[in-house]
Enzyme design. Structure first.
Site, PDB file in Angstrom:
ATOM      1  N   ASN A 107      24.977 -87.360 169.245  1.00 45.49           N
ATOM      2  CA  ASN A 107      25.242 -88.455 170.185  1.00 45.49           C
ATOM      3  C   ASN A 107      24.307 -88.326 171.401  1.00 45.49           C
ATOM      4  OD1 ASN A 107      26.384 -90.764 171.166  1.00 45.49           O
ATOM      5  ND2 ASN A 107      28.479 -89.971 171.258  1.00 45.49           N
ATOM      6  N   HIS A 137      35.856 -91.089 176.131  1.00 39.14           N
ATOM      7  CA  HIS A 137      36.261 -91.251 174.736  1.00 39.14           C
ATOM      8  C   HIS A 137      37.664 -91.844 174.611  1.00 39.14           C
ATOM      9  CE1 HIS A 137      32.840 -88.598 173.649  1.00 39.14           C
ATOM     10  NE2 HIS A 137      32.940 -89.179 172.475  1.00 39.14           N
TER      11      HIS A 137
END
Length: 479
Positions: free
Chosen positions: A334, A365
């Site tokens: 990521n 998140h």
């Protein structure tokens, strides 16, 4: 009627996944068309901005229905902040509003879906838009509210000197190449792409006359797109064959725990973690291919003279699978989110940058407890791994056999440490997470604490966080 509700739920999840794939494949075709027929030599910047924005809005509505209103509300709220807030506070207000709205949406998803829809729901695009809003706000603050000598080299390069117009702002946040799965990119890079300066700027960094060229080459992204589509296809096959057959939940099954010895459980943990990766490889590589197909993502020329289309790449699979340190693994997984965390948090944090960056990552998140178990564990393991590397690595560099042995051991430990850390991220809830860590005897937590207690912690040098003038002054003093 619980069975009927469950059936409807899974039908909804399948529909969202189908919509996601359909939108991305259509975006891929639209990206090729955009590059060929609406390239900078065929259309004005305004037309390119408008097309990218309108198609992005259409994809959002098609894929997420009325939930897409959350994307548009957040975008317009922050456009107001960007134009009305004072420059010294623009990045703070934008950050609080964007992260606050995202967090409220994360909370609503828990109460509405009860640990349900985890992928391809509206929170995914909202997370990307949050990254872009805060990135633009920080870079606008750097460009207008700070002196050049106060900035790092990277901050100076990415600083935005003027507030964007509404069309530029909407295009950057809602363009069809990144509205569904990202990645986050820098505002100046995106504007350079729309205006046709993106590739040219990178090519000017190379002396082509020395290489025998009488004019600048014209790199084509077609080869990079085909290569990434092959990775996407392989990832999809692995997802369909492995992920379904090796569920993470099995590692806390009572029968499995009773009959399987500890080392075998560690091995199976590695297998199920590997099986969980292909869906991320699929989504991120396809998103990268879509941007490249539109002509966006040129990263320059490497030392061998090869054109790189990796400016927006979100992962480096080879470096992930061969990582010999926790830091190396994180830096190649990521990638664009890691870059965002560095630019808006780590480089600007007045204290404890590592801990604050992990906490922000968890909050971004969502609010599932498993995320916080993962990132808090990640802080502990990162600090322990850093202490071991700083205190021990130099002893193994004196000979090739020792270096190979060190790399093999650190590879095994790194891969198992990552599996141990990310398992709660998949499990989400508190009960299965505690059950998992109990079955693992909390061994990574205990080992990390022992390392931090026994080994001296050397201060981490943050040279990249120093302003340019401070770096120059320090170099003069050392000279």
């Amino acid at each position: 009627h619980p069975p009927r509700i469950t059936t409807m739920f899974f039908c909804f999840v399948c529909l969202l996944q189908i919509n996601f794939v359909a939108c991305q494949l259509f975006a891929l075709l639209a990206a090729f068309w955009f590059r060929i027929y609406l390239g900078p030599s065929h259309a004005s910047s305004a037309v390119r901005h408008a097309f990218a924005t309108l198609f992005g809005i259409y994809f959002a509505v098609f894929c997420f229905g009325w939930y897409s209103i959350h994307l548009f509300v957040l975008v317009m709220m922050n456009y107001g902040i960007m134009n009305m807030a004072s420059i010294p506070n623009i990045h703070r207000y934008s950050f609080v509003v964007a992260m606050g709205y995202l967090t409220l949406c994360h909370i609503s998803r828990i109460y509405i879906f009860h640990y349900g829809i985890l992928t391809t729901d509206f929170s995914g695009p909202l997370m990307i838009i949050t990254q872009k809003i805060t990135t633009l706000a920080c870079q606008l603050h750097d460009g207008i509210g700070r002196q050049a000598e106060e900035l790092t080299a990277e901050q100076n390069r990415l600083a935005v000197k003027t507030r964007p117009s509404l069309l530029e702002y909407l295009s950057y946040l809602l363009n069809f190449m990144s509205i569904i799965a990202g990645p986050c990119s820098n505002y100046k890079d995106y504007i350079a792409f729309i205006e046709g300066r993106h590739v040219h700027m990178k090519l000017l960094e190379v002396n082509w006359k020395q290489k025998g060229y009488d004019r600048l080459p014209d790199p084509s992204p077609t080869g990079a797109v085909m290569y990434k589509l092959c990775i996407t296809l392989v990832s999809l096959i692995l997802f369909l064959t492995l992920t379904k057959n090796f569920p993470m939940a099995y590692i806390i099954d009572n029968e499995f725990l009773d009959k399987t010895p500890f080392l075998s459980r560690l091995g199976y943990l590695y297998v199920v973690t590997q099986a969980a990766k292909p869906k991320y490889y699929f989504a991120w590589t396809l998103a990268d291919a879509v941007n490249n197909a539109a002509g966006y993502g040129f990263g320059g020329v490497d030392e061998r003279g090869t054109f790189r289309w990796d400016l927006l790449s979100n992962l480096n699979i080879w470096n992930i699978e061969t990582a010999t340190s926790f830091k190396m693994y994180i830096e190649n997984w990521n990638i664009q989110t890691a870059a965002w965390l560095k630019r808006v948090c780590y480089d600007r944090a007045p204290w404890y940058p590592t801990a604050l960056t992990f906490i922000l990552s968890a909050l971004w998140h969502g609010i599932y407890p498993g995320y916080y178990f993962t990132f808090l564990t990640g802080i502990l393991i990162t600090l322990a791994a850093r202490a071991i590397r700083n205190n021990c690595r130099h002893y193994f560099l004196s000979s090739v056999p020792l270096k190979i042995a060190y790399d093999v051991v650190t590879w095994v430990v790194t891969q198992l440490a990552v599996c141990y850390t990310v398992a709660p991220f998949v499990m989400l809830a508190v009960e299965p997470t505690i059950k998992f860590y109990k079955s693992m005897y909390f061994h990574m937590h205990i080992l990390s604490i022992l390392v931090l207690l026994m080994l001296p912690i050397r201060p981490q040098a943050h040279s990249t966080r120093k302003p340019q003038n401070q770096v120059v002054q320090n170099s003069k003093k050392q000279g």
